[in-house]
Design a protein around this motif. Structure first.
Motif, mmCIF file in Angstrom:
data_model
loop_
_atom_site.group_PDB
_atom_site.id
_atom_site.type_symbol
_atom_site.label_atom_id
_atom_site.label_comp_id
_atom_site.label_asym_id
_atom_site.label_seq_id
_atom_site.Cartn_x
_atom_site.Cartn_y
_atom_site.Cartn_z
ATOM 1 N N MET A 1 -11.108 -5.388 -19.182
ATOM 2 C CA MET A 1 -10.373 -4.202 -19.577
ATOM 3 C C MET A 1 -9.078 -4.111 -18.768
ATOM 4 O O MET A 1 -8.905 -4.806 -17.770
ATOM 5 C CB MET A 1 -11.216 -2.937 -19.360
ATOM 6 N N THR A 2 -8.175 -3.254 -19.235
ATOM 7 C CA THR A 2 -6.900 -3.068 -18.544
ATOM 8 C C THR A 2 -7.061 -2.080 -17.403
ATOM 9 O O THR A 2 -7.515 -0.959 -17.606
ATOM 10 C CB THR A 2 -5.838 -2.548 -19.521
ATOM 11 N N ALA A 3 -6.719 -2.508 -16.196
ATOM 12 C CA ALA A 3 -6.746 -1.635 -15.021
ATOM 13 C C ALA A 3 -5.675 -2.121 -14.056
ATOM 14 O O ALA A 3 -5.419 -3.321 -13.952
ATOM 15 C CB ALA A 3 -8.126 -1.659 -14.357
ATOM 16 N N PHE A 4 -5.043 -1.174 -13.395
ATOM 17 C CA PHE A 4 -3.951 -1.505 -12.475
ATOM 18 C C PHE A 4 -4.346 -1.180 -11.043
ATOM 19 O O PHE A 4 -4.975 -0.156 -10.801
ATOM 20 C CB PHE A 4 -2.693 -0.728 -12.863
ATOM 21 N N PRO A 5 -3.940 -2.039 -10.084
ATOM 22 C CA PRO A 5 -3.251 -3.304 -10.317
ATOM 23 C C PRO A 5 -4.198 -4.362 -10.873
ATOM 24 O O PRO A 5 -5.403 -4.316 -10.616
ATOM 25 C CB PRO A 5 -2.760 -3.698 -8.926
ATOM 26 N N PHE A 6 -3.652 -5.304 -11.646
ATOM 27 C CA PHE A 6 -4.445 -6.440 -12.097
ATOM 28 C C PHE A 6 -3.904 -7.700 -11.440
ATOM 29 O O PHE A 6 -2.774 -7.731 -10.940
ATOM 30 C CB PHE A 6 -4.453 -6.561 -13.627
ATOM 31 N N LEU A 7 -4.713 -8.741 -11.427
ATOM 32 C CA LEU A 7 -4.360 -9.995 -10.762
ATOM 33 C C LEU A 7 -4.531 -11.160 -11.715
ATOM 34 O O LEU A 7 -5.584 -11.324 -12.338
ATOM 35 C CB LEU A 7 -5.242 -10.196 -9.521
#
Length: 305
Positions: free
Chosen positions: A126-132
């Protein structure tokens, strides 16, 4: 060597025909502004010329730092996804959103709904910030400063939770010996004249970077070539901005352009050369504008026009 391309703020047009109820509040002023002048500044033919030049240099990866759309109309997001796909598949293109991508509160879910494959970490569903994302020797760390604001405001915000996770991610990637690239839309530092367009917790971000380090910070938002260096724990951290990728000359800011970052070396001895390319004065070709070794004494060359 690993070559990272960086472009930002394409402000894709044309705008879809809005419904009357979609033009309530902030969107109304943005729509008028687009019809009055911005559609002449941000041109599709200019963007196509810049993208063609970028692809001719065959970078290993492409970073896009936001503002794909203009006033967050629902109809703007599918064409923006098609444009991202024209750059490359999600594995080869990484995106962080800008303030125009979340122009109003009801649009907050649109970027992850349509563009999540380009804003997702390697180990996340899923989209979550920060991402790596790890690509070659690079750790691409994506931040989101995109928050809805009042009319005539374009500020951004990270928030304490995102900053805390950023600190952990920077430390983790340092232990892995990766070249850490922080992707963000708003510049961490803005002049007083841009008070209403600044990153409101930019000082907190700079404190995290100064404490935990990074090899490169890339951003958009200001539609200008820029370089500011921040003192980090093991040397200077270059924070580099690029123009809008679609701004036609003469425009209001720097002519359309993008950067290439050529990364070599190894942990503790990284080398990074920045090559800035942009439209010629006549607007008929893309040319090299500046070249500099980041972290050296001549970084101001990136601000040449």
């Amino acid at each position: 060597m690993f070559v990272l391309a960086h472009l930002s703020d394409p402000h894709l047009g044309p705008l879809p025909v809005p419904r009357l109820r979609e033009l309530l509040g902030k969107r109304a002023t943005g729509f008028i502004n687009w019809r009055r002048k911005r559609h002449r500044i941000h041109r599709g033919d200019v963007l196509a010329r810049i993208v063609a030049d970028l692809k001719a240099h065959t970078p290993d990866h492409i970073a896009v730092t936001g503002d794909l759309v203009n006033i967050s109309l629902p109809g703007e997001y599918p064409p923006a996804l098609a444009w991202l796909a024209s750059l490359g598949p999600p594995h080869d293109v990484t995106l962080v959103p800008g303030n125009h991508d979340v122009y109003v509160r009801e649009a907050a879910h649109f970027p992850p709904l349509h563009w999540s494959d380009y804003m997702r970490g390697d180990d996340s569903a899923m989209t979550a910030f920060p991402f790596l994302r790890r690509r070659g020797p690079l750790a691409l760390i994506g931040l989101s400063t995109a928050v809805p604001t009042a009319p005539f405001m374009a500020t951004g915000r990270l928030g304490g939770e995102q900053l805390a996770r950023l600190a952990e991610t920077l430390d983790h990637c340092a232990r892995e010996g990766l070249f850490r690239v922080v992707m963000i839309h708003h510049p961490p530092i803005s002049p007083p004249a841009r008070r209403f367009k600044r990153l409101v917790d930019g000082a907190d971000l700079c404190a995290v970077l100064a404490r935990h380090g990074a090899e490169l910070v890339i951003h958009g938002h200001d539609h200008a070539r820029s370089l500011i260096e921040l003192k980090g724990p093991r040397g200077r951290i270059p924070m580099v901005g690029v123009p809008s990728a679609s701004e036609a000359p003469p425009g209001e800011h720097d002519r359309a352009g993008y950067n290439l970052y050529v990364v070599g070396g190894e942990a503790g001895a990284w080398r990074c050369e920045a090559i800035s390319r942009g439209l010629s004065a006549g607007g008929d070709a893309a040319v090299e504008v500046a070249r500099t070794r980041l972290g050296g004494r001549h970084g101001a060359a990136l601000a040449a026009s």
